[in-house]
Design a protein around this motif. Structure first.
Motif, PDB file in Angstrom:
ATOM      1  N   ASN A  90      -6.882 -15.692  29.796  1.00 44.26           N
ATOM      2  CA  ASN A  90      -6.787 -16.010  28.366  1.00 44.26           C
ATOM      3  C   ASN A  90      -7.032 -17.494  28.103  1.00 44.26           C
ATOM      4  O   ASN A  90      -7.691 -17.863  27.126  1.00 44.26           O
ATOM      5  N   VAL A 104     -11.380 -17.671  20.583  1.00 46.29           N
ATOM      6  CA  VAL A 104     -11.678 -16.361  21.176  1.00 46.29           C
ATOM      7  C   VAL A 104     -12.511 -15.530  20.195  1.00 46.29           C
ATOM      8  O   VAL A 104     -13.467 -14.854  20.583  1.00 46.29           O
ATOM      9  N   SER A 145       1.363 -13.550  28.296  1.00 49.91           N
ATOM     10  CA  SER A 145       0.368 -13.560  29.383  1.00 49.91           C
ATOM     11  C   SER A 145       0.481 -14.820  30.245  1.00 49.91           C
ATOM     12  O   SER A 145       0.481 -14.738  31.477  1.00 49.91           O
ATOM     13  N   GLY A 177      -4.330  -9.393  25.951  1.00 52.15           N
ATOM     14  CA  GLY A 177      -5.327 -10.373  25.528  1.00 52.15           C
ATOM     15  C   GLY A 177      -4.797 -11.260  24.415  1.00 52.15           C
ATOM     16  O   GLY A 177      -3.765 -10.973  23.820  1.00 52.15           O
ATOM     17  N   VAL A 178      -5.518 -12.362  24.157  1.00 50.90           N
ATOM     18  CA  VAL A 178      -5.173 -13.197  22.992  1.00 50.90           C
ATOM     19  C   VAL A 178      -6.408 -13.328  22.109  1.00 50.90           C
ATOM     20  O   VAL A 178      -7.535 -13.270  22.596  1.00 50.90           O
ATOM     21  N   ALA A 236     -10.179  -8.036  23.353  1.00 48.96           N
ATOM     22  CA  ALA A 236      -9.404  -9.013  24.148  1.00 48.96           C
ATOM     23  C   ALA A 236      -8.476  -8.296  25.116  1.00 48.96           C
ATOM     24  O   ALA A 236      -8.347  -8.689  26.281  1.00 48.96           O
ATOM     25  N   VAL A 268      -9.159  -8.715  29.357  1.00 46.52           N
ATOM     26  CA  VAL A 268      -8.239  -9.592  30.090  1.00 46.52           C
ATOM     27  C   VAL A 268      -8.067  -9.118  31.538  1.00 46.52           C
ATOM     28  O   VAL A 268      -8.007  -7.919  31.802  1.00 46.52           O
TER      29      VAL A 268
END
Ligand code: SF4
Ligand SMILES: [Zn+2]
Length: 476
Positions: free
Chosen positions: A210, A170, A156, A164-165, A197, A201
Motif C-alpha cells: 500500500n 492511489v 495494513s 487495500g487503501v 485496491a 494488495v
C-alpha cells in the motif's frame, strides 16, 4: 428493458478495468521490487518496520496518517517528530489536555483532526484497555475520525491486515493503470477503486504494497509530470498504452498525408472495451495533447464562498495583545484568535465595525477613533476565501478583560505567548501583517529622520561656509 434495469442497480464494467490473475502477480512483484529500491525513509515507516509492540506501531501510523490528510509529507515530518517526542504512546496522548494537543497541532490546519485523535486515544485507554482495535472495520467503527482510508492504512501498515487503501495518489494510479475515465467522486467508481485496491494488495506484505502504490502516485505517476519511462507498471498501464497508440496513429497519419495516401485510423489497433461501459472515458472527452493525464477525469471545481471580516489587534500599554478563544465546536474549534466581526457582503458594516467591537469588548469610546488600518489579509480555507480587514488599536490606559459570550474566554498575550498558543495559520498571517506594517512605518521614519539630518547638515555647512574667512592669497 433488461439492460436499463441492470444499469440502475449495477454499473456496466468492461474487463479492461479489472486486474487479471497474471496482472495481480506481476503488478505485486514489480511494485514491491521498485519500492524496496526507491522508497523514501520516513519516521513513521521506521517505527512501523521495527517496533515490536503492535499498539505502539498502530499509534504511530495513525498519528502520521491523520496528519497526512490534507498536509504534505515534508510539513508533516517535523510535526510528527515533535508529537511523538511529547506523547510517545497512546496513554501519553490520552493524558494530555485538548489545549496542549491544539498547541502542538497549531499550523497544520483542520483542527478537528487533532481533537478526534485525542478523543480516540482517550477511548482506547478508558474503554478498550489500551489496546488498538484489530482490523479495518473495528478501527473505523470504534475510533472517532478514522474513516475507510485511515482505517485501511493502519490495519495494513501497522497490523499486517491484507486490505487495500485508496487515497488521491492511489486513485490516480489505478485510474491510469486500469483506464478508468468515469468521475472518481461518484459512488460506483469509488467502490470499483476500493475493490481493485483490495484485489491487488499483496497479502504477504500489505503495508509495504500500500505504501508502494501511494509512493508511486506521489513520485512517479504524478498529476502533471508522470514519468512513464521509469514506471514499473508501464506494461500493465492502459493509459500509457492508449497514449502510445494515439501517438503512433498521429505519426502514421501524418506520414501517409505527406504522400497523399488515405489511411483509416480505425485500422490501427486500439484498446477496446464494452460499447456502453460505465467506467470508460468517453471518446469525445479524450484530449490527444494530455496523453496519460486524461486519467483520472477532472472533477468539476466548486466555487469557493467569499467571506470577509474585520479583525482588531488590541494592544495594551505593556505590549500585550487581546486574544479570545473560539467555541468548543464548529470551524477552528477552541483556537485562540484576535477579536473579529463578520462584514456583510456589500461591506456596509465596514465603517461601523470597530465601534461595534469597541462596544462588545467594553473599550473606552476613544479607542474606535484611534484605530489604524493595517492591511487586508486573505486566507483560503477548504471552501471559503476569507478576507480579513486588519485594524490596530493601541490602548493607553488599563483595560478590564471582558469578551462577548460567543467566545469561551479571553487573555492578554505577549508575542511569544501568542506564537506558542493554539492559533490558526490565518491568525498568524494577521499578526505578521501587523509586524510588516509596523516595520515599514519604522523604516519610513528612519528615512525621514536621515533626510532631515542631511538637510540640516547641508544648512549648517552653508551657514558655516558664509562665516568662513576667504583663503589668503599667496604673495608672490
Ligand atoms: S505508466 Fe505512466 S501513467 Fe501508467 S502508472 Fe506508470 S507513470 Fe502512471
Ligand atoms: Zn470500459
Amino acid at each position: 428493458m433488461v439492460k436499463s434495469i441492470k444499469k440502475a442497480s449495477l454499473p456496466l464494467i468492461g474487463s479492461l478495468h479489472q486486474f487479471t490473475e497474471i496482472d495481480v502477480v506481476e503488478v505485486r512483484e514489480r511494485l514491491l521490487k521498485w519500492y524496496d529500491a526507491n522508497h523514501r525513509v520516513l519516521p513513521w515507516r521506521s517505527i512501523a518496520a521495527i517496533e515490536p509492540d503492535r499498539s505502539k506501531r498502530a499509534y504511530a501510523v495513525l498519528v502520521s496518517e491523520i496528519m497526512l490528510q490534507q498536509t504534505q509529507v515534508s510539513t508533516v515530518i517535523g510535526y510528527f517528530d515533535t508529537w511523538m517526542k511529547k506523547w510517545p504512546t497512546v496513554e501519553d496522548l490520552a493524558s494530555a489536555t485538548l489545549e496542549e494537543v491544539n498547541q502542538i497541532w497549531a499550523g497544520l490546519g483542520y483542527y478537528s483532526r487533532a481533537r478526534r485523535l485525542h478523543e480516540g486515544a482517550v477511548k482506547i485507554v478508558k474503554e478498550l484497555n489500551g489496546e488498538f482495535p484489530n482490523d479495518r472495520d473495528s478501527l473505523i467503527h470504534q475510533l472517532p475520525g478514522v474513516g475507510r482510508y485511515s482505517g485501511s492504512a493502519v490495519a495494513s501498515i501497522a497490523l499486517g491486515c491484507a486490505v487495500g487503501v485508496v487515497d488521491g495518489n492511489v486513485n490516480r494510479v489505478l485510474a491510469r493503470v486500469r483506464g478508468i475515465g468515469a468521475d472518481i467522486n461518484i459512488q460506483s467508481t469509488t467502490e470499483h477503486m476500493w475493490s481493485l485496491a483490495d484485489k491487488i494488495v499483496d497479502p504477504e506484505r500489505p503495508g509495504d504494497f500500500n505504501q508502494a502504490i501511494m509512493e508511486l502516485g506521489a513520485t512517479v505517476c504524478s498529476p502533471k509530470t508522470p514519468a512513464c519511462g521509469s514506471c514499473p507498471l508501464r506494461l500493465h498501464c492502459v493509459a500509457y498504452q492508449k497514449s502510445e497508440n494515439q501517438q503512433e496513429k498521429s505519426s502514421i497519419s501524418s506520414h501517409f498525408k505527406k504522400f497523399s495516401e488515405k489511411v483509416t485510423l480505425s485500422e490501427i489497433s486500439d484498446i477496446e472495451c464494452l460499447a456502453d461501459c460505465d467506467l470508460c472515458l468517453r471518446k469525445e472527452d479524450w484530449d490527444v495533447s494530455l496523453g496519460v493525464q486524461n486519467y483520472p477525469r477532472k472533477a468539476q471545481k466548486t466555487q469557493s464562498r467569499q467571506e470577509s471580516s474585520a479583525v482588531i489587534i488590541l494592544r495594551n500599554k505593556i505590549d500585550k495583545m487581546l486574544l479570545v478563544q473560539r467555541p468548543r465546536t464548529g470551524l477552528l474549534a477552541n483556537l485562540w484568535e484576535f477579536p473579529s466581526i463578520a462584514l456583510s457582503e456589500n461591506g456596509a458594516q465596514d465603517k461601523d465595525v470597530t465601534e461595534e467591537l469597541v462596544s462588545q469588548f467594553s473599550l473606552p469610546h476613544t479607542a474606535a477613533s484611534s484605530r489604524t488600518f493595517v492591511s487586508d489579509v486573505i486566507h483560503i480555507f477548504s471552501h471559503i476565501r476569507q478576507t480579513y480587514k486588519v485594524f490596530l488599536i493601541s490602548l493607553s490606559g488599563e483595560k478590564k478583560l471582558t469578551w462577548p459570550s460567543r467566545y469561551q474566554g479571553g487573555q492578554w498575550m505577549t508575542k511569544e505567548e501568542f506564537l506558542a498558543s493554539a492559533t490558526s495559520t490565518a491568525m498568524k498571517k494577521v499578526f505578521k501583517s501587523m509586524e510588516i506594517s509596523e516595520q515599514k512605518c519604522t523604516n519610513k521614519k528612519k528615512k525621514l529622520n536621515n533626510e532631515d539630518n542631511s538637510s540640516e547638515a547641508k544648512k549648517q555647512k552653508t551657514i558655516s561656509h558664509f562665516f568662513t574667512a576667504a583663503p589668503k592669497k599667496k604673495i608672490p
